[in-house]
Each structure stands twice: as structure tokens, then as C-alpha cells.
Design an enzyme around this catalytic site. Structure first.
Site, PDB file in Angstrom:
ATOM      1  CD  GLN A   1      -4.782  -4.007   7.367  1.00 10.35           C
ATOM      2  OE1 GLN A   1      -3.960  -3.643   8.213  1.00 10.35           O
ATOM      3  NE2 GLN A   1      -4.480  -4.150   6.091  1.00 10.35           N
TER       4      GLN A   1
ATOM      5  CE  LYS B   1      -1.641   1.133   4.018  1.00  7.43           C
ATOM      6  NZ  LYS B   1      -0.896   2.382   4.347  1.00  7.43           N
ATOM      7  CB  THR B   2       3.597   2.436   2.233  1.00 10.20           C
ATOM      8  OG1 THR B   2       2.808   2.230   3.405  1.00 10.20           O
ATOM      9  CG2 THR B   2       4.415   3.700   2.403  1.00 10.20           C
TER      10      THR B   2
ATOM     11  CG  ASP C   1      -1.907   5.775   4.040  1.00  9.75           C
ATOM     12  OD1 ASP C   1      -2.353   4.739   3.523  1.00  9.75           O
ATOM     13  OD2 ASP C   1      -0.906   5.772   4.798  1.00  9.75           O
ATOM     14  CD  GLU C   2      -3.618   2.864   7.118  1.00  5.87           C
ATOM     15  OE1 GLU C   2      -4.580   2.127   6.870  1.00  5.87           O
ATOM     16  OE2 GLU C   2      -2.494   2.439   7.429  1.00  5.87           O
TER      17      GLU C   2
ATOM     18  NE  ARG D   1      -0.714  -5.966  11.153  1.00  5.73           N
ATOM     19  CZ  ARG D   1      -0.774  -5.397   9.952  1.00  5.73           C
ATOM     20  NH1 ARG D   1       0.147  -4.538   9.579  1.00  5.73           N
ATOM     21  NH2 ARG D   1      -1.739  -5.690   9.104  1.00  5.73           N
TER      22      ARG D   1
END
Length: 726
Positions: free
Chosen positions: A250, A33-34, A219-220, A602
Site C-alpha cells: 500500500q 493494523k490499527t 503507523d503507515e 477498500r
């Protein structure tokens, strides 16, 4: 740029190159994603957009800084001038420029949660309001929730509040906003609401920012609340483009107002919207992804996707049954040593995640005992520590003399003989004359209820504050703070106390002075306002550093966005994970399941799940069944292991205790003697059927803990319980 795009997979490249209608990139855990967002920004800058055209919004300063560094590698130093930061920091920056258009001064203070709760508490005391089941903290939580959902005090009082208690909460909410205004202060929620008010009130200002920002990147997105989404909708036009990135699986911040519907409704809110899916996971093994998928599929409201990976199959997840929280902590310590030995890992490769902060105590005890270095993320953040907040409060008063909460905090720190009664009288005086508390200090001799000796102390304090208000534009930020701390004698005071606690406070104050010097070095002409704006928006996770070689302990919420080779997920029992709504009214099963999904994903190589049969909670032993989420994990992805024997194990032979404690089903009891024992099925005339978990004591004092099918776990005196064996 062509060379850079070759570093992306097909799905990532398609999302980066798309540049037409509003679009949403659904990025599964570990799918890059980043990377996609940074390459997207670099791609835009290489294809006709200027740095000033873009507005990139994140949810942590850490994410913004990391992204900016990555973009700098791709496009050079011009990336430093990007408008990139958290929603709160970017909108606070806009409000500093435009605040007078909504009747605030540019030097407004920003109240964190502690400041806001303190303000609510002062209002409750001033109006002598007492509410059953509600304290200042819970009322502030409600106010924050109202603001996140854009509900004004008037809306709440007129259309929502039904009971007398709710009406009173509405009155507190109204007074809370009034006091913020008088203090020239905004709380965190106002940093989102006030720009909406600004844009709706002044179309010229709205057009100014629509003209400035040609492309919004978020983002997010799954963590945005109603107010944040409203800001986006106001700025986006047919000329202003938007790209959002997120993962509905998430979305774990519903308790602080995050609205998953923003993501689910994106295609309805933004015309001609297009959706891209990133489904290739680069982080985890096939086994971890399969386990995570087997759990999250139990949620109904979600965007369909199927994560896959080219990584190795990997180990099955381990599920360790433990006797109690001490045994759980011991098993984790033992497993860390085992994994380090077998996999040649370092301490920093391990994360131990828990649902609630109180779980860390037993873990810390065990890690210390086993000499395993660790650090806790999300404890008391540096800028939330009392001695640090005290000095920051001084700086806030020098910047904004109307900030009553900060003035109340420092009025008698260090002690100068100005007690709470005198402060209360001064506050009453300021309310009556409708002047600030700071102004009241100059007229303290008119407050006849305050003794003459105390009046002199107030006057001396006011002289000191006036001195530094005048000096703040003549000295550098570092010089000003150092001189102030020295004149107040704070370091000398902590040094003379000479206790472990005072030494820690001394070091924290020194660290603050160092931080200010560093800030001043990076921004030579920095003002108090600049520094306060920076520190007021620092989050706990922003201080996370990967370099430290120690095991990381943190809540699952704090772990979002991080990754570790080995992850322990602890306390997997009903009422803890998932958290029971009776302990937290905001908790709900779908979000708790998403939180569990975040915890599992994670991990890169291995996930170890632990649960305990008994655990101290609220001062007594609680017996709980294991989490429903463990039952949802596909059997072919997980293997069970037995832990230790736990509580009371020293009193009896290990084997017999182990048999009693772990016997599957607990259905085997002595049919001939028909005595109640651990594992017996019983019925109670009020609570119904249940299973005996523990028996303590003897004779008339014997107590029985029973997990009732419908009424939870209860501990009863056997002689009055009138139980019937099934």
C-alpha cells in the site's frame, strides 16, 4: 490486559507482546493494523511505561485522534496526554520549543503548498526568471522533492544541476529558503528537515529527546520519506525502542517523496530487527482478496505475504464495459440503485473511486440527475478556501509580523486602494534596506514612487494591524478574531454582494468564526499560535465523517485507510489508471499497481470495475484501451458486463452501434470492398501498424482515429494519411 490480549489473533498477540529489538509489523490490508497498534500502546502503558515515554507517529490527524480514543477506552484518561500525532504536527511542536537553536523565532508561520507556490512565483517575478516547461507550481514540486530527499540548494547546484534551466531552478531554491528565513516561516518539508538540523547541530537537545522518548511507534511506515526515516534513526538507540507498522503493498505516495526502501531496508537500518506478518484479513471476501493478490503479485520489490480470510467467498468482481464517461456515470448510478434494492444497503455504503479529480464531473452530473445524494472528499479543503485563508493570513500577521506572504495576501483585502505596482515598490524598498515589509509600511512615506493617497492608505492599514497586535494578548482568541472581522467589514461586504458565491463565502467565514470559538472553548487560554499550529496541519481526509448518508466520491489516494461494503473503481483505461508518465512524471507502473490494489481492498462485499472506450480529455475525445491491470486480474475472480452505447448512439440503430463499438478484436472488415472501417487493421508509413477506433466526417474532411501499436492513439485526416489495409 490478559483479557484484552485474548481479543487478538495469535499473530497480532505475538506482535503486541514483543518488546525487545526494533521490530516491524507488516500488516496486510484489513488485517487489524490499527487494532494492533492501539493494543500495543495500551500493553506498554500497562507494563511499566509512562505516557510521556511513548511517541506515536501517524500520517493523518484523523488516524491519531481515532487511535487516541481507542487507547483511552483501554487505559483510561491518561491516554489524552500521549505524544501522538502526525510527523509534521509532533515535530512542529518540538520546533516551537527549540526553534531559537536554529535561528527561528517560536512564532514561525507554517506555509502550506499554496503559500509556498506563491513565494516561488514572487521570486520568479522579482528576478524576472522565465523557464520553458516550468511554472511556479512545478518548480515548487521540485523543491519539495529535493527537501524530501535531503538535497540542499548547494548540493543541487554543485553536484546535480547540468543545464542552464536546472541552474536557475537551483538559484530559485536557494532564494526560496532565504525568503522563508527572512519571513520567519517554515514550509511543510522544513518541519521534517529542521529537526534533523537541530539534532545534528545540538547533541544536548538530541539527548534530551532520546531521554524523554523511550519507545517510538510509527503507523503507515511505508509512506515515510528519507527525512522522516532519518529523524527516527537519530532518536533510536539501544535504549530507545522502535516499532513500525506498515504494508509495502500500500505504498502509494512516491510522488510526494515516500520511500518504500525504508520498509524494505528496515532490517538493515535497525540492528537485530525482527519482522512480524499480519496476514488474516477481516474486511473483505475471499473473492476480493484473491483478485487483489492476482494483481499485486506482478510487482517484484515487495515483502512476501499471503492474505487469507475466514469471511465468505462472496461475489466475483464485476467489470463493466462502458461507451464513454457519461455512460460510465449512468451505469454506476443504475448499479447503486440496484445494489441498494437487492442488498438493503444505504447510500453511505458506497464509494466511487477515481484516479484523477477531473473524473468526478460526469459522476456528479449523473448522481444529481438520478437524485442520489453524494459528497466529494478531497475537494477544496475548508482551510484552503480563499475567504478562509484571507482571514487566517490576518491572524498569521498578528502572530508573526515577518510573514511577508501573508502580508502580501491581505495588503489589499478588503480593497483599500493599494495596487500591485505600489506593493512592488514597497517590496523593492524593503529588500534594498533589508527590513521587513511590515516595517516598510511604517516608512511608506520614504517610498517616493508610491503616490501620497496610497501612502495614507498603507499608513491606515498599518495602524489597524498595530492595534490588533497589541490586543492579541488582551482579548481571547475568539474575541480578537470576531472584532477584527467586524472592523474589516468582511461579512458586511459579502452580504451586500448578495450573489450565490458571496453567500457561500459569508457562510464559510461564519463557519471559521464558529471553529475558532469552539477551539477557544476547548482550549480556554489558546493563543493565535495555538490555533494556527492546529489549522496549518489539517488534511482533507481529516474532515471525513462516516455518519452522512450519501455516496462518497474520492480519489483512490484519499480512500486509503477507509472501507466500504461496495466500491466502484472507475476510469480503468491506459493513460488514466495507470496514469501515463507524460501526464505525471512521478507516476510509475509498480506504484500505480499498488494504488489499484489499495482501491480493490477498500471493499468489504463487492467491487465493481468500470472502463470506457472513449472519454473527453483535454478538450477532445480520446480512445483508449482498457487498463493492463484488468488483464492481470485472475479470470475466475471477475466477470464482464456490457454497459450502454454512449456517444452518438442517438444517430443510429442501437444494435448496429453496439456491434461496431464492442465487437471483440475489431478484426472483421469488408474484404471485398476493402474499405477502411471501425475495427480495420491498418499500417502507416511513419506510425506503423494500428487499429481504427473511430471515423468522423465525410469526404476530404473525414478524420480517422487509430490506436497505433507503438505510437499511441492519433487522429488523422484520411486523405493525407495514406493508410494501407492489412
Amino acid at each position: 490486559m490478559i483479557k484484552l490480549l485474548k481479543e487478538l489473533n495469535d499473530a497480532q498477540r505475538e506482535a503486541v507482546e514483543y518488546n525487545s529489538s526494533p521490530h516491524m509489523i507488516v500488516a496486510g490490508a484489513g488485517s487489524g493494523k490499527t487494532r494492533v497498534l492501539t493494543y500495543k500502546i495500551a500493553y506498554l502503558l500497562k507494563n511499566g511505561y509512562e505516557v510521556s515515554d511513548l511517541l506515536a507517529l501517524t500520517f493523518t490527524n484523523k488516524a491519531a485522534n481515532e487511535m487516541k480514543e481507542r487507547i483511552k477506552v483501554l487505559v483510561g484518561k491518561k491516554a489524552e496526554k500521549l505524544w501522538m500525532g502526525t510527523f509534521h504536527s509532533v515535530l512542529a511542536r518540538i520546533l516551537r520549543v527549540e526553534s531559537r537553536n536554529i535561528d527561528f523565532e517560536p512564532n514561525f508561520s507554517i506555509y502550506d503548498k499554496e503559500d509556498s507556490v506563491s513565494l516561488v512565483n514572487n521570486i520568479l517575478q522579482a528576478f524576472n526568471i522565465s523557464l520553458d516547461n516550468f511554472n511556479a507550481n512545478s518548480i515548487h514540486h521540485k523543491i519539495s522533492n529535493f527537501k524530501n530527499h535531503m538535497i540542499t540548494p548547494e548540493d543541487y547546484i554543485d553536484n546535480i544541476a547540468d543545464t542552464v534551466a536546472e541552474k536557475k531552478i537551483g538559484d530559485v531554491y536557494k532564494e526560496y529558503n532565504k525568503r522563508l528565513k527572512e519571513n520567519n516561516s517554515l514550509d511543510f518539508d522544513d518541519l521534517l528537515l529542521k529537526p534533523i538540523e537541530l539534532f545534528n547541530k545540538n547533541s544536548k537537545i538530541l539527548q534530551k529527546y532520546r531521554k524523554q522518548f523511550k519507545y517510538l511507534l510509527v503507523d503507515e511506515y511505508q509512506d515515510t520519506n528519507k527525512a522522516q526515516n532519518e529523524v527516527l534513526k537519530l532518536l533510536v538507540t539501544s535504549r530507545v525502542k522502535i516499532c513500525v507498522v506498515g504494508d509495502d503493498a500500500q505504498s502509494i505516495y512516491g510522488w510526494r517523496g515516500a520511500n518504500l526502501d525504508n520498509m524494505l531496508r528496515f532490517e538493515k537500518d535497525f540492528a537485530k530487527a525482527k519482522t512480524f506478518r499480519l496476514e488474516q484479513n477481516y474486511r473483505s471476501t475471499k473473492m476480493i482478496l484473491s483478485a487483489a493478490d492476482s494483481v499485486i503479485k506482478h510487482n517484484t520489490d515487495q515483502i512476501s505475504k499471503k492474505l487469507w480470510t475466514d469471511n465468505e467467498d462472496g461475489d466475483k468482481l464485476s467489470m463493466i464495459r462502458c461507451a464513454d464517461e457519461k455512460d460510465e456515470a449512468f451505469q454506476i448510478s443504475k448499479r447503486i440503485k440496484k445494489e441498494i434494492s437487492s442488498r438493503k444497503l444505504s447510500y453511505k455504503d458506497f464509494a466511487v473511486l477515481y484516479r484523477i479529480n477531473s473524473q468526478s464531473r460526469a459522476l456528479e452530473d449523473a448522481l444529481r440527475r438520478e437524485k442520489i445524494p453524494y459528497r466529494i472528499i478531497g475537494g477544496v479543503e475548508f482551510y484552503r478556501r480563499k475567504e478562509v485563508k484571507d482571514i487566517v493570513a490576518y491572524l498569521r500577521i498578528l502572530a508573526n509580523q515577518n510573514d511577508e506572504e501573508s502580508l502580501l495576501r491581505i495588503m489589499n483585502f478588503p480593497q483599500r486602494g493599494i495596487g500591485n505596482t505600489s506593493i512592488s515598490k514597497m517590496t523593492d524598498f524593503s529588500r534594498k534596506l533589508e527590513i521587513s515589509l511590515f516595517s516598510t509600511m511604517s516608512r511608506v512615506f520614504e517610498v517616493i514612487e508610491v503616490k501620497e493617497r496610497i501612502q495614507k492608505n498603507v499608513k491606515q492599514f498599518k495602524v489597524l494591524l498595530n492595534k490588533y497586535v497589541e490586543l492579541k494578548d488582551k482579548l481571547s482568541l475568539a474575541e480578537l478574531t470576531s472584532a477584527l472581522v467586524d472592523e474589516l467589514g468582511i461579512l458586511r461586504m459579502y452580504k451586500e454582494e448578495n450573489t450565490a458565491e458571496s453567500r457561500q463565502k459569508y457562510e464559510n467565514v461564519q463557519e471559521l468564526l464558529s471553529a475558532i470559538q469552539q477551539f477557544n472553548k476547548e482550549v480556554p487560554k489558546a493563543t493565535i499560535d495555538d490555533f494556527l499550529a492546529d489549522v496549518s496541519l489539517v488534511a482533507g481526509i481529516d474532515s471525513y465523517e462516516e455518519e452522512n448518508n450519501c455516496v462518497t466520491l474520492m480519489t483512490v489516494h484519499s480512500s486509503k485507510g477507509l472501507e466500504f461494503p461496495i466500491v466502484f473503481v472507475t476510469g480503468l483505461e491506459e493513460d488514466i489508471f495507470p496514469l501515463n508518465p507524460k501526464f505525471d512524471s512521478d507516476s510509475n507502473t509498480p506504484e500505480e499497481r499498488r494504488l489499484f490494489y489499495v482501491a480493490i481492498t477498500r471493499a468489504e462485499k463487492k467491487v465493481i470495475l468500470t472502463y470506457a472506450r472513449s472519454r473527453y480529455r483535454f478538450g477532445e475525445v480520446a480512445y483508449q484501451s482498457r487498463s493492463r491491470f484488468l488483464e492481470e486480474i485472475s479470470e475466475d475472480t471477475c466477470e464482464e458486463e456490457n454497459g450502454g452505447v454512449g456517444r452518438k448512439s442517438g444517430r443510429r440503430r442501437r444494435a448496429s452501434y453496439y456491434d461496431d463499438f464492442y465487437q471483440e478484436g475489431f478484426d472483421d472488415f469488408d474484404q471485398e470492398r476493402r474499405s477502411v472501417r471501425v475495427g480495420s487493421r491498418v499500417t502507416h508509413e511513419i506510425f506503423g501498424g494500428g487499429k481504427v477506433l473511430a471515423i468522423d466526417g465525410a469526404g476530404d474532411d473525414q478524420k480517422i482515429s487509430i490506436a497505433f501499436d507503438e505510437r499511441g492513439t492519433k487522429t488523422l485526416l484520411k486523405k493525407f494519411a495514406n493508410l494501407t489495409l492489412v
